[in-house]
Structure formats: structure tokens, C-alpha cells
Design a protein around this motif. Structure first.
Motif, mmCIF file in Angstrom:
data_model
loop_
_atom_site.group_PDB
_atom_site.id
_atom_site.type_symbol
_atom_site.label_atom_id
_atom_site.label_comp_id
_atom_site.label_asym_id
_atom_site.label_seq_id
_atom_site.Cartn_x
_atom_site.Cartn_y
_atom_site.Cartn_z
ATOM 1 N N ALA A 245 -23.034 -16.915 -37.637
ATOM 2 C CA ALA A 245 -21.812 -16.115 -37.867
ATOM 3 C C ALA A 245 -21.926 -14.676 -37.790
ATOM 4 C CB ALA A 245 -20.610 -16.660 -38.578
ATOM 5 N N TRP A 246 -21.118 -13.760 -37.376
ATOM 6 C CA TRP A 246 -21.517 -12.206 -37.252
ATOM 7 C C TRP A 246 -20.202 -11.370 -37.828
ATOM 8 C CZ3 TRP A 246 -19.373 -9.689 -33.608
ATOM 9 C CH2 TRP A 246 -19.345 -10.562 -32.229
ATOM 10 N N LEU A 247 -20.398 -10.164 -38.262
ATOM 11 C CA LEU A 247 -19.491 -9.110 -38.484
ATOM 12 C C LEU A 247 -20.047 -8.116 -37.812
ATOM 13 C CD1 LEU A 247 -16.562 -8.501 -39.860
ATOM 14 C CD2 LEU A 247 -18.086 -7.883 -41.823
ATOM 15 N N GLU A 248 -19.108 -7.183 -37.016
ATOM 16 C CA GLU A 248 -19.756 -6.052 -36.328
ATOM 17 C C GLU A 248 -18.656 -4.939 -36.674
ATOM 18 O OE1 GLU A 248 -22.390 -6.494 -32.575
ATOM 19 O OE2 GLU A 248 -20.383 -5.913 -31.933
ATOM 20 N N LEU A 249 -19.013 -3.577 -36.798
ATOM 21 C CA LEU A 249 -18.498 -2.473 -36.801
ATOM 22 C C LEU A 249 -18.829 -1.520 -35.622
ATOM 23 C CD1 LEU A 249 -16.604 -0.444 -38.700
ATOM 24 C CD2 LEU A 249 -18.546 0.279 -39.742
ATOM 25 N N ARG A 250 -17.745 -1.229 -34.907
ATOM 26 C CA ARG A 250 -17.884 -0.660 -33.655
ATOM 27 C C ARG A 250 -17.258 0.680 -33.486
ATOM 28 N NH1 ARG A 250 -16.470 -5.627 -29.605
ATOM 29 N NH2 ARG A 250 -18.454 -7.068 -30.280
ATOM 30 N N PHE A 251 -17.882 1.783 -33.058
ATOM 31 C CA PHE A 251 -17.180 2.946 -33.161
ATOM 32 C C PHE A 251 -16.986 3.537 -31.390
ATOM 33 C CE2 PHE A 251 -19.509 2.984 -37.099
ATOM 34 C CZ PHE A 251 -18.436 3.497 -38.032
ATOM 35 N N TYR A 252 -15.901 4.220 -31.120
ATOM 36 C CA TYR A 252 -15.500 4.556 -30.050
ATOM 37 C C TYR A 252 -15.395 6.054 -29.643
ATOM 38 C CZ TYR A 252 -14.961 -0.321 -29.427
ATOM 39 O OH TYR A 252 -14.989 -1.886 -29.628
ATOM 40 N N SER A 253 -15.282 6.440 -28.713
ATOM 41 C CA SER A 253 -15.135 8.137 -28.170
ATOM 42 C C SER A 253 -13.725 8.126 -27.944
ATOM 43 C CB SER A 253 -16.081 8.483 -27.044
ATOM 44 O OG SER A 253 -15.526 7.735 -25.695
ATOM 45 N N GLY A 285 -19.391 12.115 -31.841
ATOM 46 C CA GLY A 285 -18.366 11.990 -30.684
ATOM 47 C C GLY A 285 -17.371 10.654 -31.265
ATOM 48 N N ALA A 286 -17.542 10.030 -32.038
ATOM 49 C CA ALA A 286 -16.654 9.013 -32.638
ATOM 50 C C ALA A 286 -15.449 9.469 -33.051
ATOM 51 C CB ALA A 286 -17.582 8.156 -33.511
ATOM 52 N N VAL A 287 -14.211 8.929 -32.633
ATOM 53 C CA VAL A 287 -13.118 8.984 -32.950
ATOM 54 C C VAL A 287 -12.309 7.906 -33.665
ATOM 55 C CG1 VAL A 287 -12.596 11.058 -31.447
ATOM 56 C CG2 VAL A 287 -11.912 8.752 -30.712
ATOM 57 N N SER A 288 -12.731 6.825 -33.219
ATOM 58 C CA SER A 288 -12.116 5.397 -33.805
ATOM 59 C C SER A 288 -13.199 4.385 -33.957
ATOM 60 C CB SER A 288 -11.000 5.192 -32.791
ATOM 61 O OG SER A 288 -11.338 4.484 -31.664
ATOM 62 N N CYS A 289 -12.516 3.421 -34.463
ATOM 63 C CA CYS A 289 -13.541 2.151 -35.051
ATOM 64 C C CYS A 289 -12.660 0.897 -34.804
ATOM 65 C CB CYS A 289 -14.143 2.067 -36.205
ATOM 66 S SG CYS A 289 -12.935 2.015 -37.495
ATOM 67 N N ARG A 290 -13.395 -0.262 -34.575
ATOM 68 C CA ARG A 290 -12.797 -1.585 -34.522
ATOM 69 C C ARG A 290 -13.736 -2.569 -35.467
ATOM 70 N NH1 ARG A 290 -10.952 -0.384 -29.193
ATOM 71 N NH2 ARG A 290 -8.607 -0.810 -28.924
ATOM 72 N N LEU A 291 -13.297 -3.543 -35.814
ATOM 73 C CA LEU A 291 -14.101 -4.556 -36.409
ATOM 74 C C LEU A 291 -14.145 -5.881 -35.370
ATOM 75 C CD1 LEU A 291 -15.583 -4.817 -39.190
ATOM 76 C CD2 LEU A 291 -13.586 -6.200 -39.963
ATOM 77 N N ALA A 292 -15.252 -6.524 -35.354
ATOM 78 C CA ALA A 292 -15.362 -7.640 -34.341
ATOM 79 C C ALA A 292 -16.096 -8.636 -35.289
ATOM 80 C CB ALA A 292 -16.320 -7.420 -33.393
ATOM 81 N N VAL A 293 -15.680 -9.900 -35.017
ATOM 82 C CA VAL A 293 -16.425 -11.113 -35.618
ATOM 83 C C VAL A 293 -16.710 -12.068 -34.410
ATOM 84 C CG1 VAL A 293 -15.198 -10.850 -37.709
ATOM 85 C CG2 VAL A 293 -13.907 -12.126 -35.932
ATOM 86 N N GLY A 294 -17.338 -12.866 -34.610
ATOM 87 C CA GLY A 294 -18.053 -14.199 -33.713
ATOM 88 C C GLY A 294 -18.887 -14.806 -34.158
ATOM 89 N N MET A 295 -19.250 -15.707 -33.151
ATOM 90 C CA MET A 295 -20.549 -16.794 -33.351
ATOM 91 C C MET A 295 -21.483 -16.557 -32.021
ATOM 92 S SD MET A 295 -18.703 -20.057 -34.736
ATOM 93 C CE MET A 295 -17.600 -20.408 -33.535
ATOM 94 N N ASP A 296 -22.964 -16.789 -32.212
ATOM 95 C CA ASP A 296 -23.648 -16.857 -31.299
ATOM 96 C C ASP A 296 -23.941 -18.345 -30.944
ATOM 97 O OD1 ASP A 296 -23.427 -14.223 -30.816
ATOM 98 O OD2 ASP A 296 -25.520 -13.947 -31.741
#
Length: 744
Positions: A245-253, A285-296
């Protein structure tokens, strides 16, 4: 303990001393139970017959249509599950729409567990009532409740996400499912702490529809600032300890292109709820972010449960530290640390929670032989202009196998990345057992602009293991310093390198040795206040004018022993003896400096009875003690700004502090102000001067009043919670209410 912001009374919340705030609604009788966790009592809802039982609050609480409200409670039952609901009503008590029910808990449990729900008050609703529900299979079955909350939803302060993203108490619409995933809500039986209000009822459930990877990502994409370090965290409950299980911090333009994704994988110790953290700097270049969760590599039907999703600016583990969170706390791996010499291996500790001083993981160093190994962090920029100044390195260590000696060092670099050499301590034995904080003070070379932490760890036996965590490097500043702020007639006291959990007492000391307790956010700092972080700033707005004062700080550790810090003397200036200060101890920002026209002519009142005895010359008098001083202070305000400020100071009717310059015949005095007269001083209508008559009565210094503050509340919280300024205006009466989160 009372739940902050609860619309319910203390008795209705805790059922102590009894359950007078509740009544039977359906198929039940109410009894007072024992064994509560928020006080000794609880509410027992006993079934009259088999079938659903309901209890409800006697009061229907006033609400505002369109606003979100949250309800939760702790419940206990050996035999049946439960649910909780919000019944929306008009002012006349007529139901509006349907009851907002929580899902029923997944299983029954005699352990106290959380059940709750949230919903938006529908159009036409003016009141709400709480309903507690369970369905026993027989008469005479009791279901237990307590620790009930109703009010504005609990959110993590500073969270970039709204309540709906942080926890799915309303629905799952704040999340988007990835491929091979369905999203739902569940209410698993989890025994959260009685005073943990940010999680515990509905959780987000990711179910794998087939074999393969699963994921979900937040719909919200809050704004971020380039170069700022953010962290995300959430509770993850994996289906098995063998799952990934994982947690991911993502940044977007600005056009929605993903620029960076940083993942932190859970090393589960169980299938229970474990908080996982991830941190990263917002890239160019980042203006926003999201948080993702999941399983591999999930198998079909496996479920990952998620609760309390948060993204905020990273809090400093140590004030002023130059190490990023990832390199200091090892929550998502070893970050920029490398082994530059020796045979030791380095890795993030495993499983979750087994080794940690901060967060849930540490750095585990293992040496197969009794030899030395050198570990070095990445290079980090130093504050501008600190070359040639002193720095302090500090970290925690815990020996779990064998033995070690430790050399603590800092390697310095210039702007061209040239190595300027290592300054370090001599080797010393790593203390055992448990966690120990080790530190060293070193002076940076004059040309230094960057630094790396360098530790030489020497195993004294084969198969030795040492853990490192909470690494910090910062400019060494005084542990205590004080500064006068003439513009506000206050003294700012700064305390550094405090230990969270210690108890703090702060005295203001005058030249004759008199000690007066200084005020903090929860009242006087009298030795009962717990230190919350390593940095503490105290604004003493009650310090006397033109009088030398010192400060004495006593810090008492939980394990015993008291450390003392002192600073001073220093003197608060006051330029014009014809001016005086009127101050509100609870709201220093309201303090006003005024021009005195005439000081009071004091009176002292005593309750007194005089009895004249027939045939006797002298009367018999019975008298109580004389009161404090009473008199009328006459002052001028010289501008519209001063006039408005004085009105703001007087409006709440709180106890004030009157401070005049020494030598004016009056000591600093706490006063209550009576009926105020505001008069013009003559001249044209636009004349701004006003003459005020303030009837003063001397009172005692308020001891339980704290200095009001925002408790960490920021504009980010306003941005996250309210879609428009009109919504802010409808919720708060004044800007001060916005600052203090006091809602109408």
C-alpha cells in the motif's frame, strides 16, 4: 474532557452526571450506565422489545441551512451494530427531508468505538436533532453511548483539502477511482482515542475489481507555491501485511500536466490503521497538487481503507533546521543519505512503528563486522550570511544490537560546491538503552554556504545495529532572548530548543525581586501548561512601563527535574508621561494609547452600618473592609482611528489594564469600566478630538484568561472551507471572529 466547539452541553456530551439531555424515541428506555471514557457515566439505551431502538436529544439545536454539520459518538455493544443520524427540522419542529444516517458499523464490539456522519443542512432546515439507533434481537438489551459531538466539521488545521476530502463522512465524491478500483464508504470498528476527533467513523474503501494495481486520487487540486516543502499523510489499513500500500504526493502545472510524483510505501505492521507520510518540494512550474493512494499487485476483492487525508506545509521538526523532512525523519526511505566508507548497510526501518523517534520510521544502520562506517546526508543550503557563525547538529540514536561509538560532524561546502572540510567531535560511546539525543556545536567556515551531516559509526561487535532519527542542523541562537516592542508597549520573549511535553512556568521579575506570572494562550504560565513545540514566542503586553524587568523560565520535565532560563533586565520605553495605555490582557491587539486629561479622584467604598443606641453618645458601627479604588478617568482621543480603536477595546466589557508612566501617582491597575461618556471638545463638526469619561473600578488581575490567538488558523483554512467571500460574511460577524474561528 469537553469536545472543543461542541453545540451540546457538557452533560449531553458526556452523560455526566446523568443523561438529562436525551430521551427515548423508539422502543427503548434510558438508563445511566457506568464505565464511560469521557467521564464515569454513559447512556444505556435498553430495548423494550426486539427491533430497532432509538434515542434522541431533547433539544433541537439551531443551525443554518446550507452549512455542513458533523455528528459523532462513541458506542459499545457486544451483540449489535449501530448507526447515528441527523434529523433536520424547521423552527416549529417539522421534519425537513429525510434523516441523514450514517452507515451501520461493520461489526458489533464491546470496546468503545466511533460512529458518525456529516451532512449539509437542507433548505428550510433551522434546527437539528441527533438520533442514536441500534436493532437488538430481544427485549432488555442495552446499547451504550457517550462522547457525543455536534457542530462544525473537525478539520486538520492548515489542511489544503476540504472536509469532504479529509474524511468521507458525507460521501466519496471528493475522490476519483483509478483503473481496477471501485470506491465506497465503510464504518469498521476501530477504537480511536477518546480525544481524537479527526478520524474514526466512515473511511474510504478502495476495492480491487481484479488482479493488479489499484489507486484513487483526490478531486481537489489545491494551489501550491514553488519551492515550498509540503507533506501529505493519511491512515492506511491494508488488506494483508504482505500487501503493498502506498501514498503519493503529486504536483501539476497550470494546464494540468503532472510534473512530479513522490511515493511513500507503507511497511505494514498489521492490517490496522497506520499513518503514512510523504513529503516533497513543489517543483518549478507547479501550481497545484493532489494526493493519491493505492495498492500494487492486489488480488481481486482486496480492500485498502483510507482515513484522514491531509496535505499541508511541512512543520519544522526543529525551528530553523536546514534538513528537509524526508532527510530528517526517513518516513519514505533513506532520502539523500549514503554510506561513503565502511561496510554498514542503511535502510528505512521496518515494519511501521517498530523504530521511530519522529513519525513512524527511522534509519537502521547494520554492520556485519566490528569496523567503522561513515554516513553522509545530502548537501543543504545554509541561511544567507551565516558563514563563520555557529551551528548545532542534533539527532536521536538507539542501539538495538551490539555496541557503537559515534563521531558527530558537519561537512561544509562553498557556493561552488567545493569541500571546505569536516568539523567533528571525537568518538564517544553511543548511550543505551532506548533513544538518546546527541548533539554538537560547530562553527561554519567563513565561505560556507552549504553543509552536510556526517556521522562516523563504529561497531564494537559483529552484527551491530543502531537506529538514527530526527536529524536537525540549525544556526545556534540563544536559548532565550527578550525584545522590547515600543509601538505596542510589550516585550516579546523567545524560547528555543524546548522539549515538547515539558511543563512551563514564566515569571516577570522586577528589581525588588517581585515575581509575577506571565500570560500565555490558555492563561497564566503557572507550571501547568504543556510545551507543544521546540519554539515558543510569548508576547508580554502587561509588562510595566519604564521599569527594568527580567524573566525567569522554569521547565519541568515529565520525568522530573527543572531547568531554569533567565534573561534581562530590559526596560519598556514610554516617551510621553501625559499618555497612558489601556490594554485588554486577553486581546493585546486591541490595546490603545490615549492622552490623559485628568486622573481620577479616588474613592474607596466600604459596606457600613451605623446604629445609634438610645441614651448613648457614640454610635455603634459595623464595617466591612474597604474596596479597591474607584474614580473617573478623563482622556482624549485625537483621531477617528483612536476613537474607533477605543470603542473596539471597550465593546466586550472585559477587565482592562491601565498603565501610566511611573511618577504619575498611580500604579498599574486592572480595572472594570462603567458607563462611558464620549463628548466633543468643541470646534467645527469635523473636529476629530473626543473627550472620554471612564468610570474605573479596581479589580484583581484575571488569572484564567488567556491571550486569544488563532491556534494555527491561516488564510489557507478560509480558502479551503469557503467558496466565496459572501459565505465568509454569512458565517462570521467580524474579522476578529474569522481570525478566532468564532462562527455565528
Amino acid at each position: 474532557m469537553a469536545i472543543p466547539g461542541n453545540m451540546l452541553s457538557a452533560a449531553t456530551e458526556s452523560m455526566d452526571p446523568t443523561y438529562t439531555g436525551w430521551r427515548a424515541r423508539l422502543n427503548s428506555v434510558l438508563l445511566s450506565g457506568i464505565g464511560g471514557r469521557n467521564g464515569p457515566k454513559c447512556l444505556a439505551v435498553k430495548s423494550v422489545a426486539a427491533g430497532e431502538t432509538q434515542a434522541e436529544t431533547v433539544t433541537a439545536y439551531a443551525i443554518t441551512a446550507g452549512q455542513t454539520y458533523q455528528v459523532f459518538a462513541d458506542s459499545s455493544s457486544t451483540t449489535e451494530v449501530e448507526r447515528i443520524g441527523l434529523e433536520w427540522l424547521t423552527n416549529l419542529g417539522t421534519p425537513v427531508g429525510s434523516i441523514t444516517w450514517s452507515l451501520s458499523t461493520a461489526s458489533a464490539s464491546s470496546s468503545w468505538h466511533r460512529v458518525g456522519v456529516a451532512g449539509v443542512a437542507p433548505t428550510g432546515a433551522a434546527r437539528v436533532r441527533i438520533i442514536l439507533s441500534a436493532t437488538p434481537a430481544a427485549p432488555g438489551v442495552s446499547h451504550f453511548w457517550e462522547n457525543v459531538y455536534l457542530g462544525v466539521p473537525f478539520r486538520t488545521t492548515g489542511n489544503l483539502f476540504s472536509f469532504g476530502t479529509e474524511t468521507p463522512e458525507i460521501d466519496t465524491s471528493a475522490w476519483t477511482a483509478g483503473t481496477n478500483t471501485t470506491l465506497s464508504r465503510q464504518v469498521p470498528m476501530v477504537s480511536w482515542a477518546v480525544d481524537w476527533y479527526w478520524a474514526g467513523a466512515h473511511v474510504l474503501a478502495l476495492t480491487a475489481t481484479g488482479a493488479g494495481n489499484t489507486s484513487a486520487v483526490t478531486v481537489e487540486n489545491p494551489a501550491v507555491t514553488v519551492g515550498t516543502e509540503y507533506w501529505g499523510y493519511a491512515y492506511l489499513a491494508p488488506p494483508t501485511t504482505g500487501s503493498t500500500a502506498w501514498l503519493e504526493l503529486r504536483f501539476y502545472s497550470a494546464v494540468g500536466t503532472q510534473l512530479l510524483a513522490t511515493r511513500s510505501t507503507l511497511a505494514p505492521a498489521s492490517t490496522g490503521y497506520q499513518r503514512q507520510r510523504v513529503s516533497e518540494f513543489a517543483p518549478a512550474g507547479a501550481v497545484s497538487c493532489r494526493l493519491a493512494v493505492g495498492m500494487d499487485s492486489a488480488t481481486a476483492g482486496q480492500v485498502l481503507r483510507v482515513e484522514q487525508a491531509v496535505v499541508t506545509v511541512v512543520p519544522e521538526l526543529q525551528a530553523g533546521t536546514v534538513l528537509p523532512y524526508a532527510d530528517a525523519s526517513f518516513e519514505q526511505g533513506v532520502a539523500g543519505w549514503t554510506r561513503t566508507a565502511g561496510v554498514a548497510t542503511i535502510a528505512r526501518s521496518t515494519p511501521w512503528g517498530s523504530v521511530a523517534l519522529s513519525g513512524s520510521y527511522g534509519l537502521t544502520v547494520t554492520s556485519s563486522t566490528a569496523t567503522a562506517s561513515t554516513l553522509r546526508s545530502a548537501r543543504f543550503p545554509l541561511p544567507t550570511g551565516t558563514g563563520g557563525l555557529g551551528f548545532r547538529l542534533q539527532f536521536g540514536e538507539s542501539v538495538t544490537a551490539g555496541g557503537w561509538t559515534v563521531t558527530r560532524g558537519i561537512r561544509w561546502y562553498d557556493a561552488a560546491n567545493a569541500d571546505l572540510g569536516l568539523t567533528a567531535t571525537t568518538a564517544s560511546a553511543a548511550p543505551t538503552p532506548g533513544w538518546w539525543m546527541l548533539s554538537t556545536d560547530q562553527t561554519a567556515p567563513a565561505a560556507a554556504t552549504q553543509a552536510a551531516v556526517e556521522l562516523t559509526l563504529t561497531a564494537t561487535a559483529p552484527s551491530s545495529v543502531i537506529n538514527v532519527d530526527l536529524v536537525a542542523l540549525w544556526q545556534a541562537l540563544p536559548l532565550i532572548n527578550a525584545e522590547t516592542i515600543p509601538a505596542t508597549a510589550s516585550i516579546t520573549l523567545t524560547l528555543r530548543e524546548l522539549t515538547a511535553g515539558d511543563l512551563i512556568r514564566v515569571y516577570r521579575v522586577t528589581a525588588d525581586g517581585t515575581r509575577t506570572l506571565v500570560r500565555g494562550s490558555s492563561g497564566l504560565l503557572d507550571g501547568t501548561v504543556v510545551v507543544a513545540s521546540d519554539l515558543m514566542v510569548i508576547e508580554d503586553a502587561e509588562a510595566p512601563l519604564l521599569v527594568p524587568v527580567s524573566y525567569r523560565v522554569e521547565l519541568t520535565a515529565v520525568s522530573g527535574g527543572t531547568a531554569v532560563r533567565t534573561v534581562g533586565p530590559l526596560t519598556l520605553p514610554h516617551d510621553d508621561i501625559n499618555e497612558a495605555w489601556l490594554k485588554d490582557p486577553s486581546n493585546p491587539r486591541r490595546n490603545v494609547k490615549v492622552l490623559v486629561k485628568a486622573p481620577p479622584n479616588w474613592q474607596r467604598v466600604a459596606e457600613r452600618g451605623v446604629y445609634r443606641v438610645a441614651g448613648r453618645r457614640n454610635a455603634v458601627a459595623l464595617s466591612d473592609v474597604f474596596s479597591g479604588l474607584e474614580g473617573e478617568l478623563t482622556i482624549w482621543t485625537r483621531s477617528d482611528e483612536e476613537r474607533k480603536a477605543l470603542h473596539a477595546l471597550l465593546d466586550p466589557g472585559y477587565t482592562l489594564l491601565w498603565q501610566a508612566a511611573p511618577g504619575m501617582g498611580v500604579d498599574d491597575m486592572y480595572v472594570s469600566v462603567g458607563q462611558v461618556t464620549e463628548a466633543r471638545v468643541g470646534g467645527p463638526a469635523m473636529e476629530p478630538w473626543r473627550e472620554w469619561s471612564l468610570p474605573l473600578t479596581e479589580v484583581d488581575m484575571p488569572t484564567t484568561v488567556g491571550v486569544n490567538g488563532s491556534s494555527g488558523r491561516t488564510w489557507q483554512d478560509i480558502l479551503t472551507e469557503f467558496a466565496t467571500w459572501e459565505a465568509v460574511r454569512d458565517t462570521f460577524a467580524t474579522w476578529e471572529d474569522v481570525f478566532l474561528d468564532r462562527r455565528e
